[in-house]
Design a protein around this motif. Structure first.
Motif, PDB file in Angstrom:
ATOM      1  N   UNK A   9       0.847  -1.192   0.000  1.00 29.46           N
ATOM      2  CA  UNK A   9       0.000   0.000   0.000  1.00 29.46           C
ATOM      3  C   UNK A   9       0.882   1.241   0.000  1.00 29.46           C
ATOM      4  N   UNK A  10       0.795   2.034  -1.063  1.00 29.56           N
ATOM      5  CA  UNK A  10       1.598   3.257  -1.150  1.00 29.56           C
ATOM      6  C   UNK A  10       1.015   4.351  -0.250  1.00 29.56           C
ATOM      7  N   UNK A  11       1.865   5.221   0.288  1.00 31.98           N
ATOM      8  CA  UNK A  11       1.366   6.322   1.124  1.00 31.98           C
ATOM      9  C   UNK A  11       0.425   7.226   0.325  1.00 31.98           C
ATOM     10  N   UNK A  12      -0.572   7.752   0.973  1.00 36.85           N
ATOM     11  CA  UNK A  12      -1.558   8.597   0.291  1.00 36.85           C
ATOM     12  C   UNK A  12      -0.988   9.968  -0.076  1.00 36.85           C
ATOM     13  N   UNK A  13       0.082  10.366   0.557  1.00 36.42           N
ATOM     14  CA  UNK A  13       0.598  11.715   0.329  1.00 36.42           C
ATOM     15  C   UNK A  13       1.461  11.869  -0.906  1.00 36.42           C
ATOM     16  N   UNK A  14       1.892  10.800  -1.539  1.00 33.25           N
ATOM     17  CA  UNK A  14       2.788  10.921  -2.683  1.00 33.25           C
ATOM     18  C   UNK A  14       1.991  11.085  -3.969  1.00 33.25           C
ATOM     19  N   UNK A  15       2.592  11.762  -4.938  1.00 37.63           N
ATOM     20  CA  UNK A  15       1.945  11.955  -6.227  1.00 37.63           C
ATOM     21  C   UNK A  15       2.141  10.705  -7.081  1.00 37.63           C
ATOM     22  N   UNK A  16       1.028  10.151  -7.563  1.00 41.63           N
ATOM     23  CA  UNK A  16       1.094   8.869  -8.262  1.00 41.63           C
ATOM     24  C   UNK A  16       0.697   8.942  -9.730  1.00 41.63           C
ATOM     25  N   UNK A  17      -0.101   9.925 -10.118  1.00 41.31           N
ATOM     26  CA  UNK A  17      -0.629   9.917 -11.483  1.00 41.31           C
ATOM     27  C   UNK A  17      -0.871  11.340 -11.973  1.00 41.31           C
ATOM     28  N   UNK A  18      -0.684  11.517 -13.291  1.00 43.86           N
ATOM     29  CA  UNK A  18      -0.926  12.827 -13.901  1.00 43.86           C
ATOM     30  C   UNK A  18      -1.210  12.618 -15.388  1.00 43.86           C
ATOM     31  N   UNK A  19      -2.070  13.465 -15.956  1.00 45.12           N
ATOM     32  CA  UNK A  19      -2.429  13.334 -17.369  1.00 45.12           C
ATOM     33  C   UNK A  19      -2.551  14.719 -17.994  1.00 45.12           C
ATOM     34  N   UNK A  20      -2.213  14.803 -19.275  1.00 42.61           N
ATOM     35  CA  UNK A  20      -2.304  16.054 -20.030  1.00 42.61           C
ATOM     36  C   UNK A  20      -2.779  15.702 -21.430  1.00 42.61           C
TER      37      UNK A  20
END
Length: 240
Positions: free
Chosen positions: A202-213
């Motif tokens: 389970x990854x920490x909720x505070x990290x940035x995991x996804x982005x789209x443009x």
């Protein structure tokens, strides 16, 4: 009267002699002083005198390079990562993990479509990298199998270059969505997309995991191409 005149002339001659003698002594003393004092210290002293009142020039030290080109270092016992999508025809996608260029222009493991790297979370070592062309060929099933083959306690890092959606089918979308993606079904032609996923942890909720443009004819950095996007951060080396 003649005696007084002779005495005056004699006194004048003595004064002239002493004056000339004084000048000669002064010149000789200066000559000896110039010979005895080294040139370098004298020039340094002159430079120091001239420098009085001048503001010192302070130069900031060059910033130390951090892992994966982060601006600030990751804390101890964390993994550094950076995911960069492709941007334009010549700007290839990039995946960096713990300062190792896993996917990028300087490696042969980058191409059009969706590029994926699988990393062993326990050791921090790269297990495998692959790319799947989503513009030509039927690679959606191969992408699905590759994702499903990732072992437990592994990280999956995904980036697009050029187009990653044209032949992306529901089987692959379901597999990526099961890993926690919120944007995979929003992918359009040549959308720039990056995604960090984990399997068995389970990854920490505070990290940035996804982005789209998305591609936009009115708002494009490159002609016919969307601008690249990036996420980066630090992952604790101990997770549940």
């Amino acid at each position: 009267m003649w005696r007084n005149l002779l005495a005056w002339k004699k006194a004048g001659t003595v004064k002239a002699f002493f004056f000339f003698f004084t000048l000669l002594c002064a010149w000789y003393s200066g000559y000896l002083l110039a010979e005895l004092i080294p040139e370098a210290p004298l020039s340094s002293a002159i430079y120091s005198i001239r420098s009085i009142g001048e503001k010192p020039i302070l130069k900031a030290p060059a910033p130390k390079r951090q892992k994966c080109d982060h601006w600030t270092p990751c804390p101890p016992k964390t993994y550094a990562y950076q995911l960069l999508s492709g941007g334009g025809r010549e700007k290839y996608a990039k995946i960096c993990f713990e300062d190792e260029l896993v996917i990028g222009e300087k490696t042969k493991y980058v191409a059009r479509g969706i590029n994926i790297a699988i990393v062993n979370y326990v050791t921090g070592k790269v297990i495998e990298t692959r790319f799947f062309d989503m513009y030509e060929g039927d690679n959606s099933g191969l992408l699905t199998k590759f994702i499903q083959s990732a072992p437990q306690k592994s990280l999956l890092l995904m980036v697009t270059h050029d187009d990653g959606s044209r032949r992306l089918k529901d089987d692959a979308k379901n597999a990526i969505e099961a890993l926690g993606s919120k944007e995979i079904r929003n992918m359009k032609f040549r959308s720039s997309w990056v995604f960090l996923a984990a399997k068995g942890i389970e990854l920490p909720t505070g990290i940035q995991r996804e982005k789209i443009n998305h591609f936009d004819n009115k708002k494009n950095r490159y002609s016919g191409w969307p601008a690249e996007i990036q996420i980066e951060g630090c992952i604790p080396q101990e997770l549940s």
